[in-house]
Design a protein around this motif. Structure first.
Motif, short mmCIF file in Angstrom:
data_model
loop_
_atom_site.label_atom_id
_atom_site.label_comp_id
_atom_site.label_asym_id
_atom_site.label_seq_id
_atom_site.Cartn_x
_atom_site.Cartn_y
_atom_site.Cartn_z
N THR A 99 0.86 -1.18 0.00
CA THR A 99 0.00 0.00 0.00
C THR A 99 0.90 1.24 0.00
N PRO A 100 0.40 2.36 -0.51
CA PRO A 100 1.22 3.58 -0.52
C PRO A 100 1.63 4.00 0.88
N ALA A 101 2.77 4.69 0.98
CA ALA A 101 3.26 5.16 2.28
C ALA A 101 2.20 6.02 2.95
N GLY A 102 2.03 5.81 4.27
CA GLY A 102 1.05 6.58 5.02
C GLY A 102 -0.36 6.06 4.93
N THR A 103 -0.54 4.87 4.33
CA THR A 103 -1.87 4.27 4.24
C THR A 103 -1.82 2.83 4.70
N VAL A 104 -2.98 2.31 5.08
CA VAL A 104 -3.13 0.90 5.43
C VAL A 104 -4.43 0.40 4.82
N LEU A 105 -4.52 -0.91 4.69
CA LEU A 105 -5.72 -1.53 4.13
C LEU A 105 -6.46 -2.25 5.24
N LEU A 106 -7.72 -1.91 5.43
CA LEU A 106 -8.56 -2.56 6.43
C LEU A 106 -9.35 -3.68 5.80
N LEU A 107 -9.83 -4.61 6.63
CA LEU A 107 -10.69 -5.68 6.12
C LEU A 107 -12.02 -5.09 5.62
N PRO A 108 -12.72 -5.82 4.75
CA PRO A 108 -14.06 -5.35 4.36
C PRO A 108 -14.92 -5.10 5.59
N GLU A 109 -15.73 -4.06 5.51
CA GLU A 109 -16.53 -3.69 6.66
C GLU A 109 -17.53 -4.78 7.02
N ASP A 110 -18.11 -5.42 6.02
CA ASP A 110 -19.06 -6.53 6.23
C ASP A 110 -18.75 -7.60 5.19
N PRO A 111 -17.83 -8.53 5.49
CA PRO A 111 -17.41 -9.51 4.49
C PRO A 111 -18.55 -10.39 3.96
N ASP A 112 -19.53 -10.71 4.80
CA ASP A 112 -20.66 -11.50 4.31
C ASP A 112 -21.44 -10.72 3.25
N ALA A 113 -21.66 -9.43 3.49
CA ALA A 113 -22.36 -8.61 2.50
C ALA A 113 -21.55 -8.49 1.22
N SER A 114 -20.22 -8.41 1.35
CA SER A 114 -19.36 -8.36 0.16
C SER A 114 -19.51 -9.63 -0.66
N ALA A 115 -19.56 -10.78 0.01
CA ALA A 115 -19.73 -12.05 -0.69
C ALA A 115 -21.08 -12.11 -1.41
N VAL A 116 -22.11 -11.59 -0.77
CA VAL A 116 -23.44 -11.57 -1.40
C VAL A 116 -23.41 -10.74 -2.68
N ARG A 117 -22.76 -9.57 -2.63
CA ARG A 117 -22.71 -8.70 -3.80
C ARG A 117 -21.98 -9.39 -4.96
N ILE A 118 -20.88 -10.07 -4.66
CA ILE A 118 -20.14 -10.76 -5.72
C ILE A 118 -20.98 -11.89 -6.30
N ARG A 119 -21.62 -12.66 -5.42
CA ARG A 119 -22.45 -13.77 -5.89
C ARG A 119 -23.61 -13.26 -6.76
N ASP A 120 -24.29 -12.23 -6.31
CA ASP A 120 -25.40 -11.68 -7.09
C ASP A 120 -24.90 -11.11 -8.41
N GLY A 121 -23.72 -10.46 -8.38
CA GLY A 121 -23.17 -9.90 -9.61
C GLY A 121 -22.83 -10.95 -10.64
N LEU A 122 -22.30 -12.09 -10.21
CA LEU A 122 -21.98 -13.18 -11.13
C LEU A 122 -23.24 -13.82 -11.68
N ARG A 123 -24.27 -13.92 -10.86
CA ARG A 123 -25.55 -14.45 -11.36
C ARG A 123 -26.10 -13.53 -12.44
N ASP A 124 -26.05 -12.20 -12.19
CA ASP A 124 -26.60 -11.26 -13.15
C ASP A 124 -25.77 -11.22 -14.44
N THR A 125 -24.44 -11.34 -14.30
CA THR A 125 -23.56 -11.18 -15.46
C THR A 125 -23.41 -12.48 -16.26
N LEU A 126 -23.24 -13.59 -15.55
CA LEU A 126 -22.96 -14.85 -16.22
C LEU A 126 -24.11 -15.85 -16.16
#
Length: 435
Positions: A99-126
Motif C-alpha cells: 500500500t502507498p506510504a502513510g496508508t493501510v488496508l482494512l478488512l471489508p466492513e461486512d465480508p458477508d455482504a461483500s460475498a453476497v454482492r459478488i455472488r449476485d453480480g456473477l448471477r446477473d452477469t454470467l
C-alpha cells in the motif's frame, strides 16, 4: 461407485483492483467458464481495495487501535485482538503491505455482504449459481504457520453439522461440526499463493455445498465462536488483566445451578494471594445447599432487624434496608470468606498490634479479590456483600465456625440473569501520586 473428488485452480487474468471496481464484473471479464455449483474463493485484499478500505494512517499501530474492540493477548509489538468484524486475529487484520506510504488496508466492513454482492453480480452477469467465500490469512493457537480461513460467505454451507449422526462404526457423533468454508478457503490458498498475484480461486465438484442462503448458510459470521462458548476467552497472562477489568458486581441470577468444582477452582486461586509471615489467613465456607443458605440468611436478617430497631429505625426503613440483602438470598450459591490470624505476632503494643491485624485484613482482601476474578474466569457472576461482618457471632454460631474465624462478608455466586452494566471509565492517573 466413483469416489468423491474436486478440482481447484487459480483464476488468471484479473487486473489490479482499484477503488470502486466491481469484483464480479472483473471476474466475469476473464471468461472464467463458471458453472452452477462452483465455489469462488476471493482474497479479502482485493475486496477491501474495491470497497475503498484503503485509509490514511499515521502508522499501522494507530489503525490497529482504531479497529480493535478487545485485546486478547500481547507479546512485544504483536497483538492478538478482536476486531470490529468480531474476528480474533493478529493486528485486527490491518495490512500495511503493498500500500502507498502513510496508508493501510482494512478488512471489508461486512465480508458477508461483500460475498453476497459478488455472488449476485456473477448471477446477473454470467447467469450462474455459485458460492462465494471471502478469505483472509490467520494464525492459529497451538499451531505454527498460517492458513486461509473464511471471513465472508454467500451461498455456501459454512458449517456441516454432523451431530446426531453416526460414524462408520455406528458410534454417535455428538460434537462434530465441520468448518466447511474454512476448508474451502485453505484449499484455495494452495493454488492462489501469497505472492503470485492470483487473488481468486475456483473449486469445482462440491456443488452439494452450494445453494440459496436459506439452504446453505447465513454467512461466515456463523463461524465466529460466541463469547459464552469461548473456553479460552480469558486464556493468557495478558487476559488476566482483562478478567480483572471485566469483573462486575452481579445482582440478578438465573436458576441455573453453579458447578461446585468451578468455585473450588476459584478458591485454589484465592489462596495464592500474598500473606504476612508465610501464613495462610484465608478460609472459605461454601454454602451449596438451599437449606444452609436459608438458615444463615434468616438468622442474619433477624439480627439485622434487631440492630435497626435498637437504632430507632422505622419499620418502613428497616424493610427497605433488609431488601438490600436480596442479592444473597436470590443467589444459587454462597461463599463466606473468613480470616484467621494463626501465625500472627502479638507485640503487646496497641500500634503494632493494630498494624499486624491490618496486614492480615489486607491479605484476606487480596484472597477475596483473587477469588472474585477467578469466579469471573469461570464465566460466573458474583457480588461481594459485607453483611456478615456486622453479625460475626451469629454467622459463627449458625455455621458452627471456630471462634477465631472472622467472616469477611459473603459472596453471592451464579449465572448472571442479564449483561452487567458498563462500568464508567476511570482515569487511572487520578488515583496515582508519583514521587
Amino acid at each position: 461407485m466413483t469416489p468423491p473428488s474436486y478440482r481447484v485452480w487459480a483464476l488468471p487474468g484479473l487486473p489490479e483492483v482499484r477503488p470502486g471496481d466491481d469484483i464480479a464484473k472483473l471476474i466475469a471479464a476473464t471468461e472464467p467458464g463458471l458453472v452452477d455449483g462452483d465455489v469462488l474463493l476471493v482474497t479479502s485484499k482485493i475486496v477491501s481495495k474495491a470497497e475503498r478500505r484503503l485509509v490514511e494512517a499515521g502508522d499501522r499501530e494507530e489503525a490497529i487501535d482504531a479497529e480493535t474492540v478487545r485485546v486478547v493477548a500481547r507479546r512485544g509489538a504483536l497483538r492478538i485482538v478482536e476486531n470490529r468484524q468480531g474476528l480474533v486475529m493478529a493486528a485486527a487484520g490491518v495490512d500495511a503491505s503493498n500500500t502507498p506510504a502513510g496508508t493501510v488496508l482494512l478488512l471489508p466492513e461486512d465480508p458477508d455482504a461483500s460475498a453476497v454482492r459478488i455472488r449476485d453480480g456473477l448471477r446477473d452477469t454470467l447467469g450462474v449459481e455459485v458460492g462465494v467465500v471471502i478469505t483472509d490469512t490467520f494464525g492459529r493457537p497451538w499451531r505454527t504457520g498460517l492458513t486461509d480461513v473464511a471471513i465472508g460467505a454467500a451461498g455456501v454451507r459454512v458449517l456441516d453439522d454432523l451431530r446426531g449422526g453416526v460414524d462408520a462404526h455406528g458410534n454417535p457423533l455428538s460434537a462434530t461440526v465441520v468448518a466447511t468454508a474454512d476448508e474451502l478457503a485453505a484449499a484455495g490458498d494452495l493454488v492462489k499463493g501469497k505472492a503470485a498475484g492470483l487473488p481468486v480461486a475456483v473449486v469445482r465438484g462440491l456443488a452439494h455445498l452450494v445453494g440459496e442462503p436459506t439452504e446453505a448458510a447465513v454467512g461466515a459470521r456463523a463461524l465466529v465462536r460466541t463469547a459464552a462458548d469461548d473456553m479460552f476467552r480469558l486464556g493468557t497472562s495478558e487476559a488476566v488483566r482483562e478478567a480483572v477489568t471485566q469483573r462486575r458486581t452481579v445482582r440478578a441470577f438465573t436458576d441455573e445451578p453453579v458447578d461446585p468444582g468451578a468455585v473450588r477452582r476459584a478458591v485454589a486461586a484465592a489462596v495464592t494471594a500474598p500473606a504476612p509471615h508465610h501464613t495462610t489467613p484465608w478460609r472459605f465456607v461454601l454454602l451449596e445447599s438451599e437449606e444452609s443458605r436459608t438458615r444463615l440468611l434468616d438468622a442474619m436478617r433477624d439480627a439485622w432487624i434487631a440492630d435497626l430497631r435498637r437504632d430507632g429505625k422505622s419499620e418502613e426503613s428497616i424493610a427497605k434496608r433488609v431488601r438490600r440483602g436480596d442479592v444473597l438470598r436470590n443467589a444459587p450459591y454462597l461463599a463466606v470468606p473468613c480470616m484467621v490470624m494463626d501465625g500472627s505476632h502479638h507485640y503487646g503494643d496497641e500500634r503494632r498490634d493494630t498494624a499486624e491485624r491490618e496486614m492480615f485484613v489486607v491479605a484476606t482482601g487480596a484472597g477475596v479479590q483473587n477469588f472474585l476474578v477467578a469466579v469471573a474466569g469461570e464465566r460466573l457472576g458474583s457480588a461481594w456483600v459485607s453483611s456478615t461482618m456486622f453479625c460475626r457471632d451469629v454467622v459463627r454460631e449458625v455455621l458452627e465456625l471456630p471462634a477465631n474465624w472472622d467472616p469477611m462478608g459473603a459472596v453471592a455466586i451464579g449465572h448472571a440473569a442479564e449483561p452487567p452494566r458498563e462500568r464508567p471509565a476511570r482515569d487511572a492517573g487520578a488515583f496515582i501520586e508519583a514521587r
